[in-house]
Each structure stands twice: as C-alpha cells, then as structure tokens.
Write an enzyme that holds these catalytic residues in place. Structure first.
Site, PDB file in Angstrom:
ATOM      1  CD  GLU A 129      -3.187   0.612   0.230  1.00  0.00           C
ATOM      2  OE1 GLU A 129      -2.875   0.259  -0.918  1.00  0.00           O
ATOM      3  OE2 GLU A 129      -4.362   0.739   0.602  1.00  0.00           O
ATOM      4  CB  THR A 182      -4.508   7.517  -3.035  1.00  0.00           C
ATOM      5  OG1 THR A 182      -5.535   6.608  -3.422  1.00  0.00           O
ATOM      6  CG2 THR A 182      -4.470   7.600  -1.525  1.00  0.00           C
TER       7      THR A 182
END
Ligand code: HSE
Length: 310
Positions: A129, A182
């Site tokens: 991530e 993001t």
C-alpha cells in the site's frame, strides 16, 4: 501442502465518512483474483491476466512488494509465480491496490501452512500500500483480510486492529470515471484541525461504532458525517454533493466519498433501496456527462479467501 492456490480478494470501503484512515468495510464484489504457484526459483514473477497494463516488476507492483515483504520472513520458502486478474479497477477508491496486496499474502500464507496471523498479513500487505499511495495506512487492507467492519486503532508501536461485526447492510457504490490519485487526494487535506471540529468528528466516530455494534441504522446514518476530510476533497469530485442529496432522498442511510475517491458509497437497509440509490447517484453523473460504473452488493463478512487449491 498445496503447490498452487486461487484467492479472491474483495473491494473495500475505507474511512466510512468520519473515520479517515481508521474505519473499513469489506464488500463481496468486485474482487481481484490471484493465482499463486510455488516455485523452486527464488523471488517473485508476476503475470497480469487483465488489460490494465500494471507493472510486472515485483519491486514496484503492490502485490509483488507485499509478497516480497512476506518472503523476507521465510528465507527458505523458494519463490512464487503470481497471476493477477484485477476485477477492481485501479484508482477507483474501493481498495484496488489493497485487494491485490492482500490476495498475494493470503495466497502465500496458504502455501506456507498458514504460519502467519491475520495481523501479520496486514503488516506485509501494508508494504504494498505504501508503494501505491505513498502513505502507510491499513484501512482498506484490514477489511480485505478480516472481513466485516474494521477499526485500525493503531499502526505504532504495533498494529492494533479491531475486527467488529457489521449488521446486515447493502452498499451502493458509484464510480465516476474521473482520474483521482490517492496521493493527490491526500495533498488537499488540512495539516491541522480546529478543536471544535475534532470534537464533532470523534463524537461521530463513537456514534458510528456504537451504531454498528447495536445495528442501529438511524445512529449509523446520523454519525457518518465527516467534518474534516470530505470538505477538503469535495471540489475534487464533481457531483458529490448532489449525489448525496439524491441518495438520501432515495432512502440511503448515509455515505460519502469511498476512501480517497472518486467513488461514492451509500449504506442501505435493503437490496431494493441500494439499487434505487445506485440509480439515483448515477443520474447525477449521467446529467454531468461523466461516465460511471455502479456496484450494489452486501457487506462481505469474510475477507480474502482461498477458493481452490491444487
Ligand atoms: N484512508 C485513505 C484516504 C484511503 O482516504 O486517503 C485511500 O486508500
């Protein structure tokens, strides 16, 4: 022990309104499919069976990085050949990168005799991530591993994740085809929060947890509002405010931006309402001339799972 496993790893919602970087909820679909085979050749080799053109370099691919983090703990494990079929569109805001990273480590754990706990698997998947978003957060990874409703209570000094039951809920997600990374969606966030807003936010956080634990849908609905993150991100997603108005009018309990966006989610009491809410939200983007996809499904009680092994 099997030589090859096939894992389905689901999409997830993160934040759930007021719980930025903390709350997560597993869906049942869409999901990524990971085939992992044991190999005597050390290292990780990746093949994509979808059309997204993601990197096959294990040091830059989220699933590859997660797998390498796990392999670093098992020096005698040999290597893995991994085939990834993404059912979750990258960049959609429903935990696409987390699903691939989680699928990879859940598959590896099955091939290694389930020697790692779910908490340890979260740690390995988080390495992936970081590559995807540039920040260390586990709010999509936790529900993809544990299923249901999760609270990332702490990352330091040790991972502390609560896996809590979720009442029956149907989720409607609309994914407008807007590119929103993001990393960009995090850049707009305020560096500091006024105390008065923080008080309102953590009151909602408490209310939302209580609502989930007692299946109090009205309490869930009135506790979801996010006073800190969503206002900063609102300008990045055209149609968001109107989609919420129409969703609530169609009977949604509440919702907001899914993760860092651009998807928008709404929680609902029944499938029929969730379908109507999906249509209501979609109508906003149709009017704006923005293409969109809609997903409707129940909350996933299980996270990523092995569906077959050979
Ligand atoms: N909690 C994260 C965010 C999720 O909102 O930025 C993104 O993956």
């Amino acid at each position: 022990m099997p030589d090859s496993v096939l894992v389905h790893s689901p999409a997830t919602l993160s934040n759930l309104g007021c719980g930025f970087d903390v709350f997560g909820l597993a869906l049942t679909a869409p999901y990524d499919t990971i085939r992992l085979r044991r190999s005597s050749e050390p290292g990780v080799r990746i093949q994509h069976l979808d059309g997204y053109g993601l990197t096959t370099d294990p040091a830059r691919n989220v699933a590859g990085v997660a797998l390498l983090a796990l392999l670093a703990e098992v020096p005698d494990a040999g290597g893995f050949d991994m085939e990834i079929t993404k059912g979750i569109k990258p960049g959609s805001g429903v935990g696409s990168s987390a699903a691939s990273a989680v699928g990879a480590v859940v598959a590896a754990n099955a091939l290694l005799g389930n020697r790692f706990t779910k908490m340890q698997l979260v740690g390995f998947a988080m390495a992936g991530e970081v590559v995807a978003s540039g920040s260390r957060h586990a709010d999509n990874i936790a529900p993809a591993i544990f299923g249901g409703f999760t609270v990332v209570r702490a990352l330091e000094p040790a991972l502390d994740i609560l896996a809590l039951p979720a009442p029956p809920l149907w989720v409607a997600v609309v994914h407008p085809q807007i590119e929103l990374k993001t990393s960009d969606s995090r850049k707009v966030l305020p560096p500091a929060v006024p105390l008065g807003l923080a008080v309102r936010q953590w009151a909602n956080v408490a209310g939302l947890v209580a609502g989930f634990l007692t299946a109090d849908y009205d309490l869930i609905g009135r506790s979801m509002d996010d006073y800190i993150v969503e206002p900063a991100r609102l300008p990045l997603i055209p149609g968001l405010a109107e989609a919420r108005v129409r969703a609530l009018a169609a009977g949604a309990i509440g919702g907001g931006i899914s993760g860092s966006g651009p998807s928008i989610f709404m929680l609902n009491r029944t499938e029929a309402v969730a379908q109507a809410v999906g249509v209501a939200m979609g109508s906003v983007f149709a009017e704006l001339g923005i293409e969109f996809n809609t997903y409707v499904g129940p909350v996933g009680t299980a996270g990523a799972r092995v569906v077959s092994e050979v």
